[in-house]
Motif scaffolding. Structure first.
Motif, mmCIF file in Angstrom:
data_model
loop_
_atom_site.group_PDB
_atom_site.id
_atom_site.type_symbol
_atom_site.label_atom_id
_atom_site.label_comp_id
_atom_site.label_asym_id
_atom_site.label_seq_id
_atom_site.Cartn_x
_atom_site.Cartn_y
_atom_site.Cartn_z
ATOM 1 N N LEU A 6 0.833 -1.197 0.000
ATOM 2 C CA LEU A 6 0.000 0.000 0.000
ATOM 3 C C LEU A 6 0.870 1.250 0.000
ATOM 4 O O LEU A 6 0.610 2.202 -0.755
ATOM 5 C CB LEU A 6 -0.906 0.003 1.235
ATOM 6 C CG LEU A 6 -1.728 1.280 1.468
ATOM 7 C CD1 LEU A 6 -2.793 1.429 0.378
ATOM 8 C CD2 LEU A 6 -2.378 1.266 2.848
ATOM 9 N N ASP A 7 1.897 1.254 0.828
ATOM 10 C CA ASP A 7 2.797 2.409 0.913
ATOM 11 C C ASP A 7 3.456 2.678 -0.439
ATOM 12 O O ASP A 7 3.546 3.832 -0.883
ATOM 13 C CB ASP A 7 3.852 2.146 1.983
ATOM 14 C CG ASP A 7 4.639 3.393 2.332
ATOM 15 O OD1 ASP A 7 4.047 4.334 2.893
ATOM 16 O OD2 ASP A 7 5.844 3.432 2.030
ATOM 17 N N ASN A 8 3.917 1.626 -1.095
ATOM 18 C CA ASN A 8 4.536 1.786 -2.412
ATOM 19 C C ASN A 8 3.535 2.308 -3.433
ATOM 20 O O ASN A 8 3.854 3.174 -4.263
ATOM 21 C CB ASN A 8 5.123 0.454 -2.895
ATOM 22 C CG ASN A 8 6.339 0.034 -2.088
ATOM 23 O OD1 ASN A 8 7.062 0.881 -1.563
ATOM 24 N ND2 ASN A 8 6.579 -1.270 -1.988
ATOM 25 N N ALA A 116 -1.491 23.384 -4.185
ATOM 26 C CA ALA A 116 -0.590 22.396 -4.773
ATOM 27 C C ALA A 116 0.212 21.677 -3.698
ATOM 28 O O ALA A 116 0.635 22.271 -2.703
ATOM 29 C CB ALA A 116 0.344 23.075 -5.769
ATOM 30 N N THR A 117 0.417 20.401 -3.893
ATOM 31 C CA THR A 117 1.173 19.582 -2.950
ATOM 32 C C THR A 117 2.494 19.146 -3.579
ATOM 33 O O THR A 117 2.718 19.304 -4.782
ATOM 34 C CB THR A 117 0.369 18.336 -2.543
ATOM 35 O OG1 THR A 117 -0.079 17.661 -3.735
ATOM 36 C CG2 THR A 117 -0.837 18.722 -1.713
ATOM 37 N N THR A 118 3.377 18.573 -2.760
ATOM 38 C CA THR A 118 4.672 18.099 -3.240
ATOM 39 C C THR A 118 4.649 16.583 -3.362
ATOM 40 O O THR A 118 3.651 15.932 -3.034
ATOM 41 C CB THR A 118 5.796 18.516 -2.276
ATOM 42 O OG1 THR A 118 5.669 17.752 -1.059
ATOM 43 C CG2 THR A 118 5.698 20.005 -1.936
ATOM 44 N N SER A 119 5.776 16.012 -3.790
ATOM 45 C CA SER A 119 5.859 14.559 -3.957
ATOM 46 C C SER A 119 5.732 13.825 -2.630
ATOM 47 O O SER A 119 5.360 12.651 -2.595
ATOM 48 C CB SER A 119 7.187 14.186 -4.627
ATOM 49 O OG SER A 119 8.282 14.605 -3.817
ATOM 50 N N GLN A 120 6.036 14.514 -1.512
ATOM 51 C CA GLN A 120 5.955 13.887 -0.193
ATOM 52 C C GLN A 120 4.560 13.958 0.418
ATOM 53 O O GLN A 120 4.300 13.321 1.436
ATOM 54 C CB GLN A 120 6.960 14.554 0.754
ATOM 55 C CG GLN A 120 8.402 14.470 0.294
ATOM 56 C CD GLN A 120 8.853 13.035 0.104
ATOM 57 O OE1 GLN A 120 8.628 12.186 0.962
ATOM 58 N NE2 GLN A 120 9.487 12.757 -1.037
ATOM 59 N N ASP A 121 3.676 14.736 -0.209
ATOM 60 C CA ASP A 121 2.344 14.968 0.354
ATOM 61 C C ASP A 121 1.335 13.990 -0.253
ATOM 62 O O ASP A 121 0.821 14.205 -1.349
ATOM 63 C CB ASP A 121 1.890 16.407 0.091
ATOM 64 C CG ASP A 121 2.873 17.424 0.636
ATOM 65 O OD1 ASP A 121 3.506 17.149 1.671
ATOM 66 O OD2 ASP A 121 3.017 18.499 0.020
ATOM 67 N N VAL A 122 1.067 12.925 0.472
ATOM 68 C CA VAL A 122 0.116 11.919 0.009
ATOM 69 C C VAL A 122 -1.179 12.093 0.795
ATOM 70 O O VAL A 122 -1.208 11.915 2.016
ATOM 71 C CB VAL A 122 0.665 10.493 0.197
ATOM 72 C CG1 VAL A 122 -0.382 9.463 -0.237
ATOM 73 C CG2 VAL A 122 1.956 10.310 -0.597
ATOM 74 N N ILE A 123 -2.236 12.455 0.096
ATOM 75 C CA ILE A 123 -3.538 12.727 0.723
ATOM 76 C C ILE A 123 -4.545 11.699 0.230
ATOM 77 O O ILE A 123 -4.671 11.471 -0.979
ATOM 78 C CB ILE A 123 -4.050 14.146 0.367
ATOM 79 C CG1 ILE A 123 -2.921 15.171 0.447
ATOM 80 C CG2 ILE A 123 -5.235 14.511 1.263
ATOM 81 C CD1 ILE A 123 -2.231 15.257 1.781
#
Length: 337
Positions: A6-8, A116-123
């Motif tokens: 799931l994380d991947n 806008a979000t970044t690559s680290q921002d998983v919503i």
């Protein structure tokens, strides 16, 4: 699917995200055909409708990173969970930043935009039909008692929250685990997934209720940090036939006026309304599960005026006591067969 998979999956960039990373100012053509409405303050907003499939009550999707979402409203209840990073939204003209592990629930038609979000921002966004949330779902929490109404008011009706509420669940490991389990079940369907998803949703809201309770009843807000609104509501549920505002206040070492204000502030209901609600719940149980005369049930639950009992019962259940008995007695008999 396990938690590592799931994380991947959630952290991997989709083709859309790769595109928006290279074209951050691009606005999807889908907005050209999306319906709009004008709010009371004159703001024009997009209307996100029919996102959930016809046969479903819940839809889960990962927010597209790098893309801004313009001001919009939903026809469903929306739950945002910050899986990692952070998320900044404009909700009711107020900038709100959620940290990793936090949850925000927005009622229908609450105007909001996502920056806008970044690559680290998983919503993770979870859309829930209001009909499902207010009926089959809530009826299973706290057996339809005042605790379930407290949860409903806190999330979707309580005016103090301006129709949205933030749960500071960043330190609650159970919320994270339950949401991960929910996502694994949703993305990798198997036998019993429908039932599992519903069960995880109930457990998640139980945990959020605990988080909400802690956050709104910090030690500085109460005379005793050991007493919470949940403690008070449980006491009322257990002693609704004999407790009064004064006796309840004495039990918790509160001033009656303070207790009255606290209950009103945190539940949106008066002490009297909570007691009456519990009495009608008990009356409905007796109607469905016993053959006792209606006048006897009314007296047993503290309603000496039968006309008043009929009127208030009908207002609450949209059925007369006799109609309620006939309908639920039939359902019970049918289930036994």
């Amino acid at each position: 699917m396990n938690h590592d998979q799931l994380d991947n999956y959630l952290h991997s960039l989709t083709e859309r995200e790769k595109f928006y990373e290279l074209n951050p100012c691009f606005r999807s053509s889908v907005y050209e055909f999306m319906p709009k409405t004008v709010l009371e303050n004159g703001q024009e907003v997009f209307v996100f409708v029919d996102v959930i499939g016809e046969k479903d009550n819940i839809m889960i999707y990962k927010h597209t990173r790098f893309a801004e979402v313009p001001l919009h409203i939903h026809s469903d209840i929306e739950l945002n969970f910050v899986y990692s990073g952070q998320c900044t939204q404009i909700i009711n003209d107020k900038q709100v930043t959620l940290k990793q592990g936090e949850v925000c629930i927005l009622d229908t038609r609450v105007p909001h935009a996502i920056l806008a979000t970044t690559s680290q921002d998983v919503i993770v966004n979870i859309l829930i039909r209001k009909s499902y949330f207010s009926s089959s779902f809530l009826s299973k929490i706290a057996n339809g008692g005042i605790l379930s109404h407290f949860l409903a008011n806190a999330i979707s009706e309580h005016q103090n929250h301006n129709r949205y509420i933030i749960f500071h669940s960043e330190n609650n490991a159970s919320v994270l685990i339950l949401i991960k389990q929910l996502l694994c079940e949703f993305y990798d369907r198997a036998i019993g997934s429908f039932e599992m998803i519903n069960s995880y949703m109930q457990l998640i809201f139980y945990e959020l209720l605990r988080v909400f309770e802690y956050d709104t009843n910090r030690p500085e807000a109460l005379t005793s940090p050991r007493v919470s609104t949940i403690d008070i509501l449980k006491y009322i549920e257990q002693h609704f036939m004999e407790c009064t505002l004064t006796s309840t206040a004495e039990h918790f070492n509160f001033n009656p006026n303070y207790l009255s204000s606290l209950i009103k502030k945190t539940t949106g209901q008066t002490f009297k309304n909570l007691i009456q609600s519990e009495k009608f719940n008990y009356a409905s149980f007796l109607l469905a599960n016993t053959n006792r005369p209606i006048y006897d049930i009314a007296e047993t639950t503290g309603f000496n005026n039968l006309t008043f009992f009929y009127k208030k019962f009908n207002n609450r259940f949209k059925l007369t006591p006799q109609q309620y008995r006939e309908r639920h007695s039939f359902e019970r008999t049918h289930d036994e067969l």
